[in-house]
Design an enzyme around this catalytic site. Structure first.
Site, mmCIF file in Angstrom:
data_model
loop_
_atom_site.group_PDB
_atom_site.id
_atom_site.type_symbol
_atom_site.label_atom_id
_atom_site.label_comp_id
_atom_site.label_asym_id
_atom_site.label_seq_id
_atom_site.Cartn_x
_atom_site.Cartn_y
_atom_site.Cartn_z
ATOM 1 N N HIS A 34 -5.355 63.680 85.679
ATOM 2 C CA HIS A 34 -4.201 64.226 85.117
ATOM 3 C C HIS A 34 -4.501 65.344 84.260
ATOM 4 C CE1 HIS A 34 -1.499 61.363 87.192
ATOM 5 N NE2 HIS A 34 -2.448 60.582 86.671
ATOM 6 N N ASP A 36 -6.013 68.197 85.889
ATOM 7 C CA ASP A 36 -6.206 69.210 86.878
ATOM 8 C C ASP A 36 -5.066 70.259 86.897
ATOM 9 O OD1 ASP A 36 -4.771 67.514 88.301
ATOM 10 O OD2 ASP A 36 -6.040 67.716 90.194
ATOM 11 N N ALA A 121 -5.889 54.145 97.430
ATOM 12 C CA ALA A 121 -6.722 53.291 96.168
ATOM 13 C C ALA A 121 -7.332 54.220 95.386
ATOM 14 C CB ALA A 121 -8.140 52.676 97.260
ATOM 15 N N SER A 126 -5.902 61.464 101.436
ATOM 16 C CA SER A 126 -4.845 62.493 101.959
ATOM 17 C C SER A 126 -5.551 63.786 101.677
ATOM 18 C CB SER A 126 -3.543 62.373 101.283
ATOM 19 O OG SER A 126 -3.768 62.528 99.649
ATOM 20 N N ASP A 170 -8.714 66.992 94.117
ATOM 21 C CA ASP A 170 -9.046 66.311 95.307
ATOM 22 C C ASP A 170 -9.516 67.028 96.556
ATOM 23 O OD1 ASP A 170 -8.093 64.293 93.558
ATOM 24 O OD2 ASP A 170 -6.315 63.858 95.027
ATOM 25 N N TYR A 220 4.387 60.493 89.629
ATOM 26 C CA TYR A 220 3.365 61.420 89.395
ATOM 27 C C TYR A 220 4.097 62.675 88.980
ATOM 28 C CZ TYR A 220 -0.451 64.456 90.487
ATOM 29 O OH TYR A 220 -1.834 65.423 90.446
HETATM 30 C C1 GLA Z 1 -4.242 62.528 92.218
HETATM 31 C C2 GLA Z 1 -4.004 64.242 92.473
HETATM 32 C C3 GLA Z 1 -5.096 65.022 91.686
HETATM 33 C C4 GLA Z 1 -5.279 64.683 90.215
HETATM 34 C C5 GLA Z 1 -5.145 63.104 90.232
HETATM 35 C C6 GLA Z 1 -5.166 62.403 88.651
HETATM 36 O O1 GLA Z 1 -5.328 62.381 92.790
HETATM 37 O O2 GLA Z 1 -4.045 64.415 93.706
HETATM 38 O O3 GLA Z 1 -4.584 66.313 91.865
HETATM 39 O O4 GLA Z 1 -4.045 64.952 89.434
HETATM 40 O O5 GLA Z 1 -4.547 62.300 90.735
HETATM 41 O O6 GLA Z 1 -6.372 63.061 88.150
#
Ligand code: GLA
Length: 383
Positions: A34, A36, A121, A126, A170, A220
């Site tokens: 969290h 990014d 998971a 995605s 990601d 989120y």
């Molecule tokens: C998900 C989001 C990412 C990041 C993580 C937490 O995977 O897609 O952008 O914020 O949560 O680090």
């Protein structure tokens, strides 16, 4: 990732003519959760699980897409009003639309895809799907878009077609992954540095709670909103603070009375986490895995207590890791379910896994899934 299955289904579905095959991986993240979307640092790596898609241009203006895993077929056009209803197809549609918005000339194609990243998971199935199509369509239609922009296209797909206001980690990891290396990514500048990761005497293993939370995407987005509110309050006194990444605890304390207790806790976690990523980098350079592990436990504690994105099952596995003398353990990814990532000494590995299985089964009536981490390459063309 099984290319034979994808190929045979593709041939069966679409007139027996083969296309090109592309793959993109899911990811792990050693630390930096969290951070990014707060302009901070993350430490991810691509894994040996991902999505594989076969694609053949069909000369029409229609996309014909088959999800092998869901046994679902969807056809859609490339205009904004053609958005498909099936949620899996919206990822592909979104990628097409975001590419078109950036000037890409796309046409119709036939495609079938499958994946082996467990869904929900915390391993970014995605992003693997978005990156596969962004990378493949860029190649097949000669769009000349660079990989940085392809990552942004995947992220924009989440924002505009899926409803998750995610950060860039990601998609970036899925596109830029490198076998055997983790990467330190500055999510503001997208500067990144690879760190060969082969900790002698330790293993990285994921334990999947198999818990998926329904409301994860709105929760989120709410976390992100809290961070932005806190950053905006701080910015009034410190105009140089663009993101929470730029803030200190002193700055946050100055605005404590102006923001809600909840927003304060979220920001406190993020400010701590940005620093922990830095500590882990320094520790890795010295081969000091004990410090890496200690920071991982602190991250878990912050994600559980301050950011409130853990759940009972994740906390249970984290406690179990501690009891087994595991060096580091924490919830990985967005949270609300999914996996813990564990840094464990070779000699403790077997006992830890056996204990985790037995205790988890006794508490929750089912086994956790166990995934050994293999750090692999990012998006690529297979055939
Ligand atoms: C998900 C989001 C990412 C990041 C993580 C937490 O995977 O897609 O952008 O914020 O949560 O680090």
């Amino acid at each position: 990732m099984d290319i034979e299955i994808v190929r045979s289904r593709f041939l069966k579905h679409f007139d027996g003519q083969p296309g090109s095959v592309y793959a993109s991986p899911g990811r792990i993240n050693l630390i930096g959760e969290h951070t990014d979307y707060n302009g901070g640092f993350v430490f991810p790596g691509a894994i040996d699980k991902g999505m594989v898609a076969e694609i053949r241009l069909n000369g029409t203006d229609k996309v014909r897409a088959y999800s092998i895993d869901l046994k679902d077929y969807v056809e859609f056009g490339l205009n904004e009003e053609d958005a498909p209803r099936a949620s899996w197809a919206r990822y592909i549609f979104g990628v097409c639309r975001e590419m078109i918005k950036r000037g890409a000339k796309l046409g119709g194609f036939n495609t079938a895809f499958a994946g082996d990243v467990p869904l929900g998971a915390g391993m970014s199935s995605s992003a693997a799907l978005e990156s596969t199509y962004a990378y493949a369509l860029n190649d097949l239609f000669n769009c000349g878009i660079d990989k940085f922009e392809l990552a942004l296209i995947g992220q924009a797909t989440e924002h505009n077609y899926v409803g998750v206001n995610c950060g860039i980690m990601d998609q970036f990891a899925s596109l830029f992954g490198k076998e055997g290396s983790l990467m330190l990514l500055d999510c503001r500048s997208l500067e990144h540095k690879y760190y060969p990761f082969n900790p002698k005497g330790y293993k990285l293993v994921l334990l999947d709670t198999v818990v998926k939370h329904e409301l994860a995407s709105s929760a989120y987005n709410k976390r992100r909103q809290s961070c932005e509110t806190a950053a905006a309050a701080i910015r009034k006194n410190h105009p140089e603070v663009e993101f929470l990444r730029d803030a200190t605890m002193d700055m946050l304390n100055e605005v404590k009375a102006e923001i809600t207790a909840e927003d304060y806790m979220r920001a406190e976690y993020v400010i701590g986490e940005v620093q922990r990523v830095m500590d882990v980098c320094a520790a890795l350079e010295k081969g000091d895995y004990e410090t890496v592990g200690a920071r991982m436990y602190e991250t878990h504690d912050g994600m559980s207590r301050l950011y409130e994105v853990s759940c009972e099952e994740l906390d249970f596995l984290n406690d179990l890791a501690k009891k087994n003398g595991v060096t580091g353990s924490r919830v990985m990814g967005g949270g609300f379910g999914g996996c813990t990532i564990n840094l464990v000494k070779d000699e403790l590995y077997d006992a830890f896994i056996a204990d985790a299985k037995e205790a988890y089964k006794a508490a929750y009536g089912r086994l956790p899934k166990v995934y050994d981490v293999v750090i692999s390459d990012g998006a690529r063309k297979l055939v």
